[in-house]
Design a protein around this motif. Structure first.
Motif, PDB file in Angstrom:
ATOM      1  N   LEU A 178       0.836  -1.203   0.000  1.00 44.69           N
ATOM      2  CA  LEU A 178       0.000   0.000   0.000  1.00 44.69           C
ATOM      3  C   LEU A 178       0.871   1.252   0.000  1.00 44.69           C
ATOM      4  CD1 LEU A 178      -2.819  -0.983   2.555  1.00 44.69           C
ATOM      5  CD2 LEU A 178      -3.002  -0.882   0.057  1.00 44.69           C
ATOM      6  N   LEU A 179       1.872   1.272   0.869  1.00 44.07           N
ATOM      7  CA  LEU A 179       2.767   2.438   0.936  1.00 44.07           C
ATOM      8  C   LEU A 179       3.499   2.618  -0.391  1.00 44.07           C
ATOM      9  CD1 LEU A 179       4.236   1.917   4.537  1.00 44.07           C
ATOM     10  CD2 LEU A 179       2.728   3.785   3.807  1.00 44.07           C
ATOM     11  N   GLY A 180       3.835   1.505  -1.015  1.00 45.82           N
ATOM     12  CA  GLY A 180       4.564   1.545  -2.281  1.00 45.82           C
ATOM     13  C   GLY A 180       3.768   2.187  -3.409  1.00 45.82           C
ATOM     14  N   GLN A 181       2.448   2.199  -3.253  1.00 43.15           N
ATOM     15  CA  GLN A 181       1.608   2.817  -4.289  1.00 43.15           C
ATOM     16  C   GLN A 181       1.624   4.336  -4.209  1.00 43.15           C
ATOM     17  OE1 GLN A 181      -2.425   1.425  -4.652  1.00 43.15           O
ATOM     18  NE2 GLN A 181      -1.867  -0.662  -4.086  1.00 43.15           N
ATOM     19  N   LEU A 182       2.074   4.863  -3.097  1.00 41.97           N
ATOM     20  CA  LEU A 182       2.044   6.315  -2.897  1.00 41.97           C
ATOM     21  C   LEU A 182       3.298   6.923  -3.523  1.00 41.97           C
ATOM     22  CD1 LEU A 182       0.870   6.187   0.826  1.00 41.97           C
ATOM     23  CD2 LEU A 182      -0.564   6.626  -1.190  1.00 41.97           C
ATOM     24  N   GLU A 183       3.086   7.669  -4.604  1.00 41.78           N
ATOM     25  CA  GLU A 183       4.217   8.134  -5.409  1.00 41.78           C
ATOM     26  C   GLU A 183       5.171   9.056  -4.670  1.00 41.78           C
ATOM     27  OE1 GLU A 183       2.593   9.775  -8.964  1.00 41.78           O
ATOM     28  OE2 GLU A 183       2.043   7.793  -9.754  1.00 41.78           O
ATOM     29  N   GLY A 184       4.616   9.886  -3.801  1.00 44.03           N
ATOM     30  CA  GLY A 184       5.467  10.845  -3.103  1.00 44.03           C
ATOM     31  C   GLY A 184       6.191  10.252  -1.896  1.00 44.03           C
ATOM     32  N   VAL A 185       5.918   8.981  -1.600  1.00 46.29           N
ATOM     33  CA  VAL A 185       6.485   8.361  -0.393  1.00 46.29           C
ATOM     34  C   VAL A 185       7.746   7.579  -0.722  1.00 46.29           C
ATOM     35  CG1 VAL A 185       6.110   6.582   1.362  1.00 46.29           C
ATOM     36  CG2 VAL A 185       4.292   8.219   0.843  1.00 46.29           C
ATOM     37  N   THR A 186       8.832   7.938  -0.081  1.00 46.36           N
ATOM     38  CA  THR A 186      10.038   7.123  -0.176  1.00 46.36           C
ATOM     39  C   THR A 186      10.081   6.231   1.051  1.00 46.36           C
ATOM     40  OG1 THR A 186      11.135   8.978  -1.247  1.00 46.36           O
ATOM     41  CG2 THR A 186      12.541   7.180  -0.467  1.00 46.36           C
ATOM     42  N   LEU A 187       9.966   4.929   0.818  1.00 45.73           N
ATOM     43  CA  LEU A 187       9.952   3.998   1.943  1.00 45.73           C
ATOM     44  C   LEU A 187      11.375   3.575   2.271  1.00 45.73           C
ATOM     45  CD1 LEU A 187       8.052   2.516   3.878  1.00 45.73           C
ATOM     46  CD2 LEU A 187       7.981   0.624   2.244  1.00 45.73           C
TER      47      LEU A 187
END
Lengths: 270, 496
Positions: A178-187
């Motif tokens: 789910l987090l990986g789908q968020l473009e602005g999020v660098t995990l």
């Protein structure tokens, strides 16, 4: 209890089968908020509900729900745990999924209820309920196949996989997916991510020095990750780590997974 | 308050404050975890092997009485004397009896956790017989007059420097001036020094004592894994060999050993196989050039058959003593083994001790866990340690009829105050209206700074608040938010 190995090589309890296979969307689901979310992080519960609804699924929140009984269960007081659990059983009568925004409370319903009610009149009903229990991120990613559109600013995030989410519910990839789908999020990777944060319910106060040492190390790992935000799917861990980071003057923000995602997709801050 | 619970809290607290210990442990645990993971990642399907091993042990235990008889018959036929000891006192007496009969003054010992259960070294010393540890780690621990802090790597809590200092301070005094050498931290030199001591003792000893990793019933064979050759020495050089084993170590067939060893050595030390693998089956036979004249096997119960008689608790006996659960444990890896105050430490100690020593002695150990489950995940035989901890907590606080019959001190960890809390908790949980009122009140308390201060001033809140900010109860609960929100997706049947 049978524990078939998962594909990535860890031993996990059985996967939520009764909850519909990939892409098969239920029309409605129950939402079991958990007493921790209810009391301390209600916004996260609401966010979880709204994100499910955004996928076109109706969410039923029985107002009679309270606590699953895990605290007395983990302390060895099974009679009291059963008493608490019995009060929850009747609330989820329809044969639809029960979504829980917690790996720990989810595992109580899914893994430990059948054990708790072994030989009790409710045994059969409890097994049927357990089969319908699914953790929120797993439900979103795997059952609903949710597609998230990020509207937030770029942000560096790290994720704490809670022990019960991973080892009891077998939910390992869904939150990261789910987090990986968020473009602005660098995990960013969290060093030693598999190690317990030291919460452990009453452990945090019964074995306070050990708990402190563990959460101290976890907090340092969070700082070392270089993230601005720590996200986790379990309220207990999050309150434990957040409380320590805050006390130590850290600037890392701690957010429950559904609340973080909700804010990202609606373009709110964080 | 149970005295031992207080002791664990104190000891773990001071271990946590021991910077030196923390560094030594951190270094060792990181290395050993890394090696284990590397070896496991090379396996095609490690979890499947863990399952296979679990079923081998389950099957072996299901048939345990018959297998033990078969083992005894096979060994006896080949001249090994099999002894049965219900208690450690009996086991010690058997060892002493053999030693007396053979006029033994010096015993050399390989690594054996059963001998730790027996307190064999001290017992023999009191009888005027010297027992010398021949495993390097155990040798170090014995020199330091300590007990093992780990079941596989007994001196893991000590640094190279501490061991160097110990050797310098004690070897000459204990074994003669010939062993007093200049201070060195060179591992090879230190090992060579220990070897020099031990070589002489191997030749002088009248008895060798060893543990047993697996006993094969169909062939009557004892399997012993080790890395230093000391196991081979103690089982072959002295005229008498006494093997010690817990009664759970027997497996039906020779082929059962292979999968178990595959994961045992990988889990314990991250080795595909140990340097030495000893198969022992008889004393020296006519015409053979070496081997002991007498071989004895002492099979120890020490509470195991009581554990055995409960289907669930029996899984404790699956353990093959690899120590992987210690290495991965967030508690053990921070405090080491001595804080537990028991022979077995770490997760396996937390389930074994309360059952062997009784819940009144060790019940508190079952509570000293976050139930994180890391131990079960790495266990080569997939022992459900968290579930067993939960069961033991139950037997401590609110015992079952079976628990009362089987476990000493059942119900002894129950505390009036805690019992009241859970009674209140469940009373609240089964009354939704009261629960909602209570959570709302908590929210009101959380809304004021005085209320928040109050929450962090007493009892558990105070303990939490010492190092952590108190979580703030929300002024509106999820129940409230869901009941009053404009979109009406809400449940129609809000009945209770």
């Amino acid at each position: 209890m049978s524990s078939p190995p998962s594909q990535d090589g860890r031993v996990v309890p059985f996967r939520p089968e009764g909850v519909g296979v990939n892409g098969e969307k239920p029309a409605s689901v129950y939402f079991y908020g958990t007493c921790l979310v209810d009391t301390f992080l209600p916004e996260a519960g609401l966010a979880a509900v709204e994100l499910i609804e955004a996928e076109g699924v109706r969410v039923i929140f029985p107002q009679g729900q309270t606590c699953c009984g895990q605290p007395p269960f983990n302390s060895g007081y099974r009679r009291e745990a059963r008493q608490a659990a019995r009060a929850q059983l009747a609330l989820f009568a329809e044969p639809i999924p029960v979504v829980v925004p917690s790996g720990s409370c989810g595992a109580m319903l899914k893994v430990h209820y059948p054990e708790l009610f072994k030989g009790e009149p409710e045994e059969e009903a409890v097994r049927a309920l357990a089969a319908r229990v699914v953790e929120w991120s797993d439900f979103m990613a795997r059952v609903l196949g949710a597609r998230l559109k990020d509207r937030g600013d770029p942000v560096r995030v790290t994720y704490h996989p809670s022990c019960h989410m991973v080892r009891e519910m077998g939910v390992r990839e869904a939150p990261k997916a789910l987090l990986g789908q968020l473009e602005g999020v660098t995990l960013l990777p969290l060093p030693d991510e598999g190690e317990c944060c030291g919460f452990g319910g009453t452990f945090a106060v019964k074995q306070a020095p050990l708990s402190r040492a563990m959460v101290g190390d976890k907090s340092r790992a969070v700082e070392e990750s270089g993230a601005e935000v720590l996200v986790s799917g379990d309220a207990g861990c999050l309150l434990n780590i957040e409380g320590t980071l805050t006390r130590n003057g850290s600037s890392v923000q701690c957010l429950p997974l559904p609340l973080f995602i909700k804010r990202r997709v609606s373009g709110d801050s964080a | 308050m149970i005295p031992d619970a207080g002791r664990f809290l104190r000891e773990s607290g001071s271990a946590l404050n021991d910077g030196n210990l923390r560094r030594n442990l951190h270094k060792a645990m990181t290395t050993i975890r890394g090696r284990r993971n590397e070896r496991f990642s090379e396996l095609v399907d490690a979890p499947a092997l863990q399952k296979i091993n679990n079923s081998i042990k389950r099957r072996a235990l299901a048939d345990l009485p018959a297998l033990l008889e078969q083992l005894e018959a096979k060994l006896t036929a080949r001249g090994v004397v099999v002894h049965w000891a219900e208690t450690t006192t009996e086991a010690n007496a058997i060892v002493l009896d053999i030693a007396r009969r053979r006029g033994v003054k010096l015993v050399v010992k390989g690594k054996s956790m059963v001998s730790e259960e027996m307190g064999l070294n001290r017992f023999l010393a009191d009888e005027g017989i010297e027992a010398l540890e021949a495993d390097l780690g155990e040798f170090i621990v014995q020199l330091a007059d300590q007990t093992p802090s780990h079941i596989v790597v007994p001196a893991v809590h000590m640094s190279k420097g501490e061991i160097a200092r110990l050797f310098k301070d004690t070897l000459g005094e204990k074994f003669g001036e010939g062993y007093s050498e200049d201070y060195t931290e060179d591992v090879a030199a230190l090992t060579a020094l220990a070897r020099r001591v031990l070589r002489e003792k191997f030749q002088a000893a009248g008895m060798g004592v060893s543990g047993v990793n697996f006993a094969v019933a169909e062939t009557g064979t004892l399997a012993l894994v080790e890395n230093e050759g000391n196991g081979r020495m103690v089982t072959t050089v002295p005229p008498v060999h006494v093997a010690l084993m817990g009664l759970e170590k027997v497996v039906p067939r020779l082929e059962d050993v292979a999968p178990l060893v595959r994961l045992l050595t990988r889990s314990a030390t991250g080795q595909p196989i140990t340097t030495y693998f000893n198969w022992l089956s008889s004393p020296r036979r006519p015409g053979e050039l070496d081997g002991p004249e007498e071989v004895h096997l002492i099979v120890l119960d020490n509470g195991r058959s009581s554990i055995y008689s409960d289907e669930e608790l029996r899984e404790t006996l699956d353990c093959i003593r690899c120590g992987a659960c210690l290495n991965i444990c967030p508690v053990y890896s921070r405090i080491g083994g001595h804080a537990y105050g028991s022979v077995y430490m770490g997760p396996i100690g937390k389930i074994l001790t309360p059952q062997m020593a009784g819940l009144s002695e060790g019940g508190h150990l079952a509570g000293a866990s976050t139930l994180c489950g890391a131990c079960q995940e790495v266990c080569p035989v997939s022992i459900p340690i968290p579930n067993l901890l939960l069961r033991l907590r139950q037997e401590g606080g609110q015992p079952t009829a079976r628990g009362r019959a089987l476990l000493r001190g059942a119900g002894s960890t129950r505390k009036m105050g805690e019992a009241m809390i859970w009674k209140g908790w469940s009373a609240l949980a089964e009354r939704p209206a009261v629960y909602r009122l209570a959570t709302r009140l908590l929210g009101m308390l959380g809304a004021t700074s005085l209320g928040r201060a109050g929450l962090g001033a007493f009892g558990p809140g105070r303990t939490w608040n010492l190092t952590r900010e108190m979580p703030r109860p929300a002024s509106r609960t999820l129940h409230d938010l869901m009941r009053t929100r404009p979109q009406s997706h809400q449940d129609q049947h809000t009945s209770e």
